[in-house]
Design an enzyme around this catalytic site. Sequence first.
Site, PDB file in Angstrom:
ATOM      1  N   HIS A 153      16.110  -0.723  -2.626  1.00 36.98           N
ATOM      2  CA  HIS A 153      14.647  -0.698  -2.791  1.00 36.98           C
ATOM      3  C   HIS A 153      14.265  -0.519  -4.259  1.00 36.98           C
ATOM      4  O   HIS A 153      13.085  -0.606  -4.592  1.00 36.98           O
ATOM      5  CB  HIS A 153      14.001   0.364  -1.893  1.00 36.98           C
ATOM      6  CG  HIS A 153      14.326   1.775  -2.253  1.00 36.98           C
ATOM      7  ND1 HIS A 153      14.345   2.790  -1.345  1.00 36.98           N
ATOM      8  CD2 HIS A 153      14.655   2.376  -3.422  1.00 36.98           C
ATOM      9  CE1 HIS A 153      14.648   3.929  -1.921  1.00 36.98           C
ATOM     10  NE2 HIS A 153      14.833   3.704  -3.184  1.00 36.98           N
ATOM     11  N   HIS A 154      15.239  -0.245  -5.120  1.00 35.67           N
ATOM     12  CA  HIS A 154      14.991  -0.260  -6.567  1.00 35.67           C
ATOM     13  C   HIS A 154      15.082  -1.677  -7.134  1.00 35.67           C
ATOM     14  O   HIS A 154      14.866  -1.861  -8.333  1.00 35.67           O
ATOM     15  CB  HIS A 154      16.015   0.615  -7.294  1.00 35.67           C
ATOM     16  CG  HIS A 154      15.952   2.062  -6.912  1.00 35.67           C
ATOM     17  ND1 HIS A 154      15.168   2.977  -7.575  1.00 35.67           N
ATOM     18  CD2 HIS A 154      16.563   2.759  -5.919  1.00 35.67           C
ATOM     19  CE1 HIS A 154      15.307   4.168  -7.019  1.00 35.67           C
ATOM     20  NE2 HIS A 154      16.153   4.065  -6.016  1.00 35.67           N
TER      21      HIS A 154
ATOM     22  N   SER B 138      13.932  26.755   2.333  1.00 32.35           N
ATOM     23  CA  SER B 138      14.042  27.142   3.750  1.00 32.35           C
ATOM     24  C   SER B 138      14.498  28.587   3.884  1.00 32.35           C
ATOM     25  O   SER B 138      13.966  29.345   4.712  1.00 32.35           O
ATOM     26  CB  SER B 138      15.026  26.211   4.463  1.00 32.35           C
ATOM     27  OG  SER B 138      14.616  24.867   4.394  1.00 32.35           O
TER      28      SER B 138
ATOM     29  N   ASP C 131      35.655  34.563  -3.300  1.00 31.90           N
ATOM     30  CA  ASP C 131      35.547  33.495  -4.290  1.00 31.90           C
ATOM     31  C   ASP C 131      35.658  32.159  -3.573  1.00 31.90           C
ATOM     32  O   ASP C 131      35.928  32.099  -2.369  1.00 31.90           O
ATOM     33  CB  ASP C 131      36.643  33.622  -5.354  1.00 31.90           C
ATOM     34  CG  ASP C 131      36.224  33.020  -6.690  1.00 31.90           C
ATOM     35  OD1 ASP C 131      35.494  32.019  -6.661  1.00 31.90           O
ATOM     36  OD2 ASP C 131      36.593  33.548  -7.745  1.00 31.90           O
TER      37      ASP C 131
ATOM     38  N   SER D  39      33.596  16.200 -13.570  1.00 33.95           N
ATOM     39  CA  SER D  39      33.279  17.604 -13.343  1.00 33.95           C
ATOM     40  C   SER D  39      32.553  17.801 -12.014  1.00 33.95           C
ATOM     41  O   SER D  39      32.902  18.686 -11.224  1.00 33.95           O
ATOM     42  CB  SER D  39      32.424  18.134 -14.501  1.00 33.95           C
ATOM     43  OG  SER D  39      31.967  19.436 -14.248  1.00 33.95           O
ATOM     44  N   SER D  40      31.560  16.979 -11.743  1.00 33.77           N
ATOM     45  CA  SER D  40      30.820  17.104 -10.482  1.00 33.77           C
ATOM     46  C   SER D  40      31.696  16.760  -9.287  1.00 33.77           C
ATOM     47  O   SER D  40      31.586  17.384  -8.220  1.00 33.77           O
ATOM     48  CB  SER D  40      29.594  16.181 -10.506  1.00 33.77           C
ATOM     49  OG  SER D  40      28.721  16.530 -11.556  1.00 33.77           O
TER      50      SER D  40
ATOM     51  N   HIS E 150      20.278   6.402  -6.098  1.00 34.42           N
ATOM     52  CA  HIS E 150      19.342   6.908  -5.094  1.00 34.42           C
ATOM     53  C   HIS E 150      19.887   8.132  -4.363  1.00 34.42           C
ATOM     54  O   HIS E 150      19.141   9.100  -4.166  1.00 34.42           O
ATOM     55  CB  HIS E 150      18.940   5.824  -4.104  1.00 34.42           C
ATOM     56  CG  HIS E 150      17.777   6.236  -3.269  1.00 34.42           C
ATOM     57  ND1 HIS E 150      16.490   6.283  -3.759  1.00 34.42           N
ATOM     58  CD2 HIS E 150      17.693   6.684  -1.996  1.00 34.42           C
ATOM     59  CE1 HIS E 150      15.671   6.721  -2.831  1.00 34.42           C
ATOM     60  NE2 HIS E 150      16.376   6.973  -1.738  1.00 34.42           N
TER      61      HIS E 150
ATOM     62  N   THR F 243      11.936  14.383   6.278  1.00 39.48           N
ATOM     63  CA  THR F 243      11.299  15.177   5.232  1.00 39.48           C
ATOM     64  C   THR F 243      10.054  15.881   5.763  1.00 39.48           C
ATOM     65  O   THR F 243       9.793  17.049   5.445  1.00 39.48           O
ATOM     66  CB  THR F 243      10.933  14.276   4.039  1.00 39.48           C
ATOM     67  OG1 THR F 243      12.073  13.534   3.633  1.00 39.48           O
ATOM     68  CG2 THR F 243      10.438  15.114   2.876  1.00 39.48           C
TER      69      THR F 243
ATOM     70  N   TRP G 216      18.073   4.915 -19.477  1.00 34.91           N
ATOM     71  CA  TRP G 216      19.021   5.787 -18.787  1.00 34.91           C
ATOM     72  C   TRP G 216      19.710   5.072 -17.627  1.00 34.91           C
ATOM     73  O   TRP G 216      20.734   5.534 -17.131  1.00 34.91           O
ATOM     74  CB  TRP G 216      18.330   7.054 -18.304  1.00 34.91           C
ATOM     75  CG  TRP G 216      17.507   6.904 -17.067  1.00 34.91           C
ATOM     76  CD1 TRP G 216      16.222   6.486 -16.996  1.00 34.91           C
ATOM     77  CD2 TRP G 216      17.922   7.182 -15.728  1.00 34.91           C
ATOM     78  NE1 TRP G 216      15.798   6.475 -15.690  1.00 34.91           N
ATOM     79  CE2 TRP G 216      16.829   6.900 -14.885  1.00 34.91           C
ATOM     80  CE3 TRP G 216      19.097   7.643 -15.156  1.00 34.91           C
ATOM     81  CZ2 TRP G 216      16.874   7.060 -13.519  1.00 34.91           C
ATOM     82  CZ3 TRP G 216      19.147   7.804 -13.777  1.00 34.91           C
ATOM     83  CH2 TRP G 216      18.041   7.507 -12.976  1.00 34.91           C
TER      84      TRP G 216
ATOM     85  N   ARG H 172       6.081   0.788 -18.438  1.00 32.71           N
ATOM     86  CA  ARG H 172       6.774   1.965 -18.942  1.00 32.71           C
ATOM     87  C   ARG H 172       7.707   1.545 -20.080  1.00 32.71           C
ATOM     88  O   ARG H 172       7.928   0.367 -20.328  1.00 32.71           O
ATOM     89  CB  ARG H 172       7.579   2.618 -17.819  1.00 32.71           C
ATOM     90  CG  ARG H 172       8.584   1.690 -17.181  1.00 32.71           C
ATOM     91  CD  ARG H 172       9.180   2.219 -15.905  1.00 32.71           C
ATOM     92  NE  ARG H 172      10.170   3.259 -16.126  1.00 32.71           N
ATOM     93  CZ  ARG H 172      11.172   3.516 -15.274  1.00 32.71           C
ATOM     94  NH1 ARG H 172      11.316   2.774 -14.186  1.00 32.71           N
ATOM     95  NH2 ARG H 172      12.015   4.474 -15.509  1.00 32.71           N
TER      96      ARG H 172
ATOM     97  N   TYR I 259      18.614  12.779  -3.818  1.00 29.94           N
ATOM     98  CA  TYR I 259      18.773  13.779  -2.762  1.00 29.94           C
ATOM     99  C   TYR I 259      19.788  14.845  -3.152  1.00 29.94           C
ATOM    100  O   TYR I 259      19.715  15.978  -2.657  1.00 29.94           O
ATOM    101  CB  TYR I 259      19.175  13.083  -1.464  1.00 29.94           C
ATOM    102  CG  TYR I 259      18.140  12.077  -1.026  1.00 29.94           C
ATOM    103  CD1 TYR I 259      16.899  12.490  -0.569  1.00 29.94           C
ATOM    104  CD2 TYR I 259      18.376  10.707  -1.126  1.00 29.94           C
ATOM    105  CE1 TYR I 259      15.926  11.579  -0.204  1.00 29.94           C
ATOM    106  CE2 TYR I 259      17.417   9.791  -0.759  1.00 29.94           C
ATOM    107  CZ  TYR I 259      16.192  10.230  -0.307  1.00 29.94           C
ATOM    108  OH  TYR I 259      15.220   9.330   0.040  1.00 29.94           O
TER     109      TYR I 259
ATOM    110  N   LYS J 191      10.898  19.028   7.718  1.00 29.94           N
ATOM    111  CA  LYS J 191      11.176  20.197   6.880  1.00 29.94           C
ATOM    112  C   LYS J 191       9.871  20.803   6.360  1.00 29.94           C
ATOM    113  O   LYS J 191       9.719  22.031   6.326  1.00 29.94           O
ATOM    114  CB  LYS J 191      12.093  19.788   5.717  1.00 29.94           C
ATOM    115  CG  LYS J 191      13.429  19.213   6.165  1.00 29.94           C
ATOM    116  CD  LYS J 191      14.293  18.867   4.990  1.00 29.94           C
ATOM    117  CE  LYS J 191      14.875  20.090   4.352  1.00 29.94           C
ATOM    118  NZ  LYS J 191      15.739  20.840   5.255  1.00 29.94           N
TER     119      LYS J 191
ATOM    120  N   HIS K 261      16.522  11.437 -22.803  1.00 26.60           N
ATOM    121  CA  HIS K 261      15.694  12.366 -22.018  1.00 26.60           C
ATOM    122  C   HIS K 261      16.072  12.303 -20.548  1.00 26.60           C
ATOM    123  O   HIS K 261      16.292  13.342 -19.896  1.00 26.60           O
ATOM    124  CB  HIS K 261      14.214  12.036 -22.202  1.00 26.60           C
ATOM    125  CG  HIS K 261      13.330  12.648 -21.163  1.00 26.60           C
ATOM    126  ND1 HIS K 261      13.117  14.012 -21.064  1.00 26.60           N
ATOM    127  CD2 HIS K 261      12.610  12.086 -20.149  1.00 26.60           C
ATOM    128  CE1 HIS K 261      12.303  14.257 -20.053  1.00 26.60           C
ATOM    129  NE2 HIS K 261      11.987  13.109 -19.477  1.00 26.60           N
TER     130      HIS K 261
ATOM    131  N   GLU L  99      21.606  10.276  -5.695  1.00 28.30           N
ATOM    132  CA  GLU L  99      21.481  11.333  -6.699  1.00 28.30           C
ATOM    133  C   GLU L  99      20.142  12.047  -6.589  1.00 28.30           C
ATOM    134  O   GLU L  99      20.035  13.251  -6.863  1.00 28.30           O
ATOM    135  CB  GLU L  99      21.644  10.717  -8.100  1.00 28.30           C
ATOM    136  CG  GLU L  99      21.423  11.662  -9.247  1.00 28.30           C
ATOM    137  CD  GLU L  99      22.517  12.706  -9.385  1.00 28.30           C
ATOM    138  OE1 GLU L  99      22.347  13.633 -10.184  1.00 28.30           O
ATOM    139  OE2 GLU L  99      23.540  12.591  -8.677  1.00 28.30           O
TER     140      GLU L  99
END
Length: 599
Positions: A372-373, A337, A181, A243-244, A322, A398, A214, A521, A326, A401, A151, A324
Amino acid sequence: MEETKKKKVSKKEVSTKKKKTVVGGSSGSGFWGKLLDLLNKLLGRLKKFISLFVNFIVDCICFFHFNLYKFVLLGLDGLNGLVMDFVLSVGNYGYWLVSLDHKRIGLVYVILGLWGGFIGLGLSFLIRLNLCDPYYNLISLEVYNYLVTNHGVAMIFFFLMPVLIGGFGNYFLPLFLYLDDLLLPRLNSFSLWLMIPSFFYMELSLYYGCGVGWTLYPPLSISEGSGLGVDYLLFSLHLAGVSSLVGSVNFISTIVSCVDLKTSIIIWSYLFTSILLLLSLPVLAAGITMLLFDRNFGTAFFEPMGGGDPLLFQHLFWFFGHPEVYVLILPGFGIVSHICMMLSNNDSSFGYYGLICAMASIVCLGSVVWAHHMFMVGLDYLTAIFFSSITMIIGVPTGIKVFSWLYMLNSCGTRSSDPILWWLLGFIFLFSVGGVTGVALSASALDILFHDTWFVVAHFHYVLSLGSYSSVIIMLVWWWPFIIGFSMNKYLLQGHWLLSMVGFNLCFFPMHYLGVHGLPRRVSCYDCEYYWVNVLSSIGGVLSVTSAFVLFFILWESLSVRNRIIGLWGSGSCITNVVVVPVPAHSAYVCGGKVWFNK
């Protein structure tokens, strides 16, 4: 005297004759002499053979050097003929397989992303059904771990990234940069078709079973009993990462070639997103490669018995993980915006330079807070204070914004019934809730209490699942008339927004209560005291799944009713308001001139 000289000369001649006869006798007689003669002959012939062979190799190299280009052209012409014959045999839709048009590639990305999204949505639905009973689970404990793992991977790597970055990024970046293009269209197509085998291996890992979470933490992910599905999942992530990475290189090269301080804020958001991907993805690839080597080749990068360190993988993973977050939310920031600017009928976003600097600071700060994880692994207090403080500071850009968006929306009172305005306000609310809980978790003392509880699940679902998903809905609702040329039913969209907001908050907000009470969890059994909370969350999950199908019904209704859009309302400074709707394909693509292999 003369006689003596003659005698000496005659003696020398006699001695030289004797020497010659001795040497000649040795060369002509005896086994060793014959062997030496044979070796001399063989060496001579070998020298001739080597010289001939070297000359032949040099001639071949020269021949291929001057004729290889012709051979490659002949091969590509033959392949081109086969591809074009196949394309023409399947009709006009065959060009979608070989087209380099950024709009077609973007639409294929969106289709693939929606496929991955429904895979993740189905798995989450099974998870919520499984948690409807505290003990008598619908699904076995092992299969429950499979669901949780796939998931998370499906939603992040195969839904949000293909849709937000590959889909809408490919479609709109050239338009907002006034280009026909992207600079590297073949690389763009290559990054798209790499996702096909990546999807296949991800689903194969679900079939064989991958119950390591995950985050793929060792030593569980390198144990022999973890199953074959882990290898398939790791390989799938490798392909998705390549790919990314290729797409990020393409985006950066295209944006840098013509960006300036007058371009849309969307362009800057995708530039910062691509930079983050380019910095973080190689680190994830290194960690996954080490895991594969530990599992299959006997290395011990993360195996403590062999001198490895399992915490090394956590550092590698979260250095990618982390940023990822953002990567998935920065495109949403840019889209929100831009749409707030369009609703306020301005040519530039309020605080344009502040918004750019805020995103740049988010990129810089977000790249140095990965630990921080990991407050639970035993960091010293100075390190914990550093990572905790920088995490709190991210709330400042943040907040800049959020206040800029609210200021631009302040002038939208006349459009209070517009569903897009409702979704923008919903996005700001959901992301703000996730940000507030993130500030709470940034404190190391609180994070140690809430670590691996449902509070963390609620936090990152409010940011990712709701913030990023809401930005997908906003993009779809806002640009559907531009892409398709038909309007969407306003009242159905209002009902869809109401259903989604009730479902989202009913599903994830009660998880804060479970986390405060310490419920862990990834555990499908729980105390009966929390039965009613899980039932509320499951009802919200059902409503959220229903809202996804309602959205597809609205899209189908738009295509079937065919309420044609004549033109788009808004400032003429935005290219999407001045082109023909729906936006046509470029003429070079329509005539079949720009495909993978050109004649």
